[in-house]
Design an enzyme around this catalytic site. Structure first.
Site, PDB file in Angstrom:
ATOM      1  N   HIS A 162       0.929  -1.269  -0.174  1.00 25.65           N
ATOM      2  CA  HIS A 162      -0.138  -0.069  -0.025  1.00 25.65           C
ATOM      3  C   HIS A 162       0.952   1.324  -0.071  1.00 25.65           C
ATOM      4  CE1 HIS A 162      -3.016   2.624   2.575  1.00 25.65           C
ATOM      5  NE2 HIS A 162      -3.513   2.405   1.487  1.00 25.65           N
ATOM      6  N   GLU A 211       0.675  -0.316  -4.643  1.00 17.34           N
ATOM      7  CA  GLU A 211      -0.640   0.422  -5.035  1.00 17.34           C
ATOM      8  C   GLU A 211       0.167   1.877  -4.574  1.00 17.34           C
ATOM      9  OE1 GLU A 211      -3.939   3.007  -3.363  1.00 17.34           O
ATOM     10  OE2 GLU A 211      -1.927   2.432  -2.489  1.00 17.34           O
ATOM     11  N   ASP A 214      -0.818   6.426  -4.855  1.00 16.22           N
ATOM     12  CA  ASP A 214      -1.873   7.524  -5.115  1.00 16.22           C
ATOM     13  C   ASP A 214      -1.114   8.436  -5.956  1.00 16.22           C
ATOM     14  OD1 ASP A 214      -3.744   6.432  -3.175  1.00 16.22           O
ATOM     15  OD2 ASP A 214      -2.174   7.089  -1.772  1.00 16.22           O
ATOM     16  N   HIS A 222      -0.912  10.994  -1.243  1.00 15.14           N
ATOM     17  CA  HIS A 222      -2.046  10.936  -0.714  1.00 15.14           C
ATOM     18  C   HIS A 222      -2.993  11.903  -0.340  1.00 15.14           C
ATOM     19  CE1 HIS A 222      -5.463   9.569   2.130  1.00 15.14           C
ATOM     20  NE2 HIS A 222      -5.398   8.343   1.426  1.00 15.14           N
ATOM     21  N   GLU A 255      -3.794   4.491  -8.148  1.00 21.21           N
ATOM     22  CA  GLU A 255      -5.050   4.876  -7.852  1.00 21.21           C
ATOM     23  C   GLU A 255      -4.892   6.495  -8.252  1.00 21.21           C
ATOM     24  OE1 GLU A 255      -6.099   4.955  -3.585  1.00 21.21           O
ATOM     25  OE2 GLU A 255      -7.671   6.394  -3.933  1.00 21.21           O
TER      26      GLU A 255
HETATM   27  O1  G3P Z   1      -6.457   1.601  -3.186  1.00 20.45           O
HETATM   28  C1  G3P Z   1      -6.504   1.083  -1.783  1.00 20.45           C
HETATM   29  C2  G3P Z   1      -6.437   2.319  -0.996  1.00 20.45           C
HETATM   30  O2  G3P Z   1      -5.190   2.799  -1.064  1.00 20.45           O
HETATM   31  C3  G3P Z   1      -7.657   3.108  -0.756  1.00 20.45           C
HETATM   32  O3  G3P Z   1      -7.256   4.141   0.091  1.00 20.45           O
HETATM   33  O4  G3P Z   1      -6.975   6.282   1.272  1.00 20.45           O
HETATM   34  O5  G3P Z   1      -5.399   4.487   1.385  1.00 20.45           O
HETATM   35  O6  G3P Z   1      -6.149   5.588  -0.942  1.00 20.45           O
HETATM   36  P1  G3P Z   1      -6.470   5.252   0.549  1.00 20.45           P
HETATM   37 MG    MG Z   2      -4.634   4.470  -2.376  1.00 21.05          MG
END
Ligand code: G3P
Ligand code: MG
Length: 247
Positions: A14, A41, A43, A56, A116
């Site tokens: 993450h 993953e 952002d 993020h 993302e």
């Molecule tokens: O993509 C899964 C997760 O990253 C979504 O929530 O807030 O951590 O970007 P967040």
């Molecule tokens: Mg995310």
């Protein structure tokens, strides 16, 4: 609907490296690979100059030594920021990555990516347009990329601009009309907060021909249960302890 094999690793770190490194940094990508995690993953949001960068929050304070909204900050200011010292002094000087830098490091390390699209409020279309066009160039022809977003508008734009890029819809709980939404958006995966998943709804999503991605799963026993239910992928802050449970 027939399901194809999940095309990414079953465990994704993450925000690049989970809690092993400052989030959404190149050091996090190194940490993911260093812990035998084959995918991440992260952002992506637009800077004040309209460039895609990894972060993020809509503001800089929590994860950098900068201040104010990302969307109001030009690239020359972002380039000078420290995105690592807040996490640990060992990471002092870690830059806030551009999408280009992250893509280059992922390719060099052989990491698969769930990108993302994380628009700042009101910038859903603009963010998707820039990010999708760039992603299409950076990962040209590659199969190890999956786009996702909580923003259905961003996913619509992605479908129009780059229909060949796989997309997943991010939700917290599964909405009642998930099948209609997923079909309309043409997504291949539903990304769900893991506490809202159970054996029944995982089976229903799989039966609809969609992949199920669970976030953010930091307990190895919970990861095992999710995989037993048929979840295709877990996103974790702890790739070091969760990755060994992948099927
Ligand atoms: O993509 C899964 C997760 O990253 C979504 O929530 O807030 O951590 O970007 P967040
Ligand atoms: Mg995310």
């Amino acid at each position: 609907m027939p399901r194809h094999d999940w095309p990414l690793p079953a465990v994704l770190a993450h925000r690049c490296g989970g809690t092993l490194a400052p989030e959404n940094t190149l050091a996090g990508l190194d940490a993911a690979l260093g812990n035998a995690c084959g995918g991440v993953e992260f952002d992506v949001m637009l800077s004040g100059s309209g460039s895609p960068v990894l972060i993020h929050d809509e503001t800089l304070e929590r994860t950098t030594n900068g201040r104010g909204p990302v969307a109001d900050t030009p690239d020359e200011i972002l380039r000078a920021l420290d995105a690592g010292a807040w996490f640990d002094r060992r990471f002092a000087g870690e830059p806030l990555p551009t999408l280009e830098a992250a893509a280059a490091r992922c390719k060099a390390l052989g990491l698969a990516v769930n990108l993302e699209i994380k628009p700042s409020e009101g910038a859903e279309e603009a963010t998707a347009e820039v990010v999708v066009r760039r992603a299409r160039e950076l990962w040209a022809g590659a199969s190890e990329l999956l786009l996702s977003s909580f923003s259905e508008r961003a996913l619509e734009v992605a479908a129009t601009l780059a229909p060949e890029l796989r997309r997943g819809l991010l939700v917290s709980a599964i909405p009642k009309d998930w099948q209609m939404r997923c079909r309309r958006l043409g997504v291949v995966a539903l990304h769900v907060a893991h506490k809202h998943l159970d054996a029944t709804n995982v089976a229903a999503v799989r039966d609809a021909g969609l992949w199920v991605v669970a976030y953010t799963v930091n307990d190895p026993l919970r990861a095992r249960t999710l995989f037993e239910w048929g979840v295709d992928c877990v996103i974790t802050d702890r790739p070091d302890i969760v990755r060994s449970l992948r099927p």
